[in-house]
Design a protein around this motif. Structure first.
Motif, short mmCIF file in Angstrom:
data_model
loop_
_atom_site.label_atom_id
_atom_site.label_comp_id
_atom_site.label_asym_id
_atom_site.label_seq_id
_atom_site.Cartn_x
_atom_site.Cartn_y
_atom_site.Cartn_z
N GLY A 1 0.74 -1.28 0.02
CA GLY A 1 0.13 -0.12 -0.02
C GLY A 1 0.86 1.38 0.18
N GLY A 2 2.07 1.15 0.25
CA GLY A 2 2.82 2.31 0.32
C GLY A 2 3.34 2.64 -1.15
N SER A 3 4.12 3.84 -1.22
CA SER A 3 4.58 4.62 -2.42
C SER A 3 6.13 4.56 -2.57
CB SER A 3 4.00 5.87 -2.44
OG SER A 3 2.40 5.89 -2.60
N ARG B 1 9.05 6.70 -5.34
CA ARG B 1 9.24 7.30 -6.67
C ARG B 1 10.42 7.06 -7.17
NH1 ARG B 1 8.99 13.76 -8.03
NH2 ARG B 1 11.01 13.69 -6.94
N ARG C 1 -2.01 2.77 -10.85
CA ARG C 1 -1.17 2.97 -9.73
C ARG C 1 0.04 3.61 -10.02
NH1 ARG C 1 0.60 -1.54 -7.37
NH2 ARG C 1 0.62 -2.76 -9.42
N PHE C 2 0.65 3.44 -11.04
CA PHE C 2 1.88 3.89 -11.32
C PHE C 2 1.66 5.27 -12.46
CE2 PHE C 2 4.66 -0.03 -10.98
CZ PHE C 2 4.19 -0.11 -9.59
N GLN D 1 6.22 7.15 -10.56
CA GLN D 1 5.53 7.07 -9.27
C GLN D 1 4.91 6.04 -9.10
OE1 GLN D 1 5.91 9.61 -7.06
NE2 GLN D 1 4.52 8.31 -5.51
N MET D 2 5.08 5.24 -8.13
CA MET D 2 4.43 4.13 -8.04
C MET D 2 3.49 3.96 -6.49
SD MET D 2 7.54 1.32 -8.95
CE MET D 2 8.40 1.90 -7.36
N ASN D 3 2.32 4.03 -6.68
CA ASN D 3 1.56 4.09 -5.37
C ASN D 3 0.75 2.83 -5.36
OD1 ASN D 3 2.02 6.61 -5.17
ND2 ASN D 3 0.45 7.23 -6.84
N SER D 4 0.23 2.35 -4.15
CA SER D 4 -0.71 1.20 -3.91
C SER D 4 0.27 0.00 -4.28
CB SER D 4 -1.89 1.40 -4.64
OG SER D 4 -2.73 2.53 -4.34
N LEU D 5 1.40 -0.02 -3.75
CA LEU D 5 2.36 -1.16 -4.21
C LEU D 5 1.85 -2.33 -3.68
CD1 LEU D 5 5.55 0.78 -3.79
CD2 LEU D 5 4.96 -0.53 -5.79
N ASP E 1 4.83 -6.31 -7.09
CA ASP E 1 5.58 -5.36 -7.85
C ASP E 1 7.03 -5.38 -7.42
OD1 ASP E 1 2.86 -2.94 -7.03
OD2 ASP E 1 3.50 -4.13 -8.88
#
Length: 123
Positions: A14-16, A18, A66-67, A81-85, A89
């Motif tokens: 759920g983290g991010s 970059r 997400r990205f 930028q990568m979110n909701s990892l 992934d």
């Protein structure tokens, strides 16, 4: 020519993160750019791409929404930028540059590659 990737690390689900990739020795204005990844025991896959002028982007289905890929030609840099990892992934992420304006997906077409940065998503 060098592509220097950075920004990887260990993050919880759920983290991010970059990722950044700065080029030296070439001017990225003339290159389409891509981010690829390779997980242990798996083939390298394209994750996201951006055209030379930044007007077009492409994402593999697993990261859509997400990205986000972006480029700053004034800084000769591409970012992811990568979110909701998610745990899936987890991989080594590579940036790559292909001479020409258009997005092409095949990795063998890319001329220059960064050294890779590890992304680990823990559950």
């Amino acid at each position: 020519v060098q592509l220097q990737a950075s920004g990887g690390g260990l993050v919880q689900v759920g983290g991010s993160l970059r990722l950044s990739c700065e080029a030296s020795g070439i001017t990225l204005d003339y290159y389409a750019l891509g981010w690829f990844r390779q997980a242990p025991g798996k083939e390298r896959e394209g994750v996201s791409y951006i055209s030379g002028d930044g007007g077009s982007t492409y994402y593999v289905d697993s990261v859509k929404g997400r990205f986000a890929i972006s480029r700053d030609n004034t800084k000769n840099t591409v970012r992811l930028q990568m979110n909701s990892l998610k745990p899936e992934d987890t991989a080594v992420y590579y940036c790559a540059a292909m001479f020409g304006p258009d997005i092409l997906l095949e990795d063998y077409l890319y001329d220059y590659w960064g050294q890779g940065t590890q992304v680990t998503v823990s559950s």
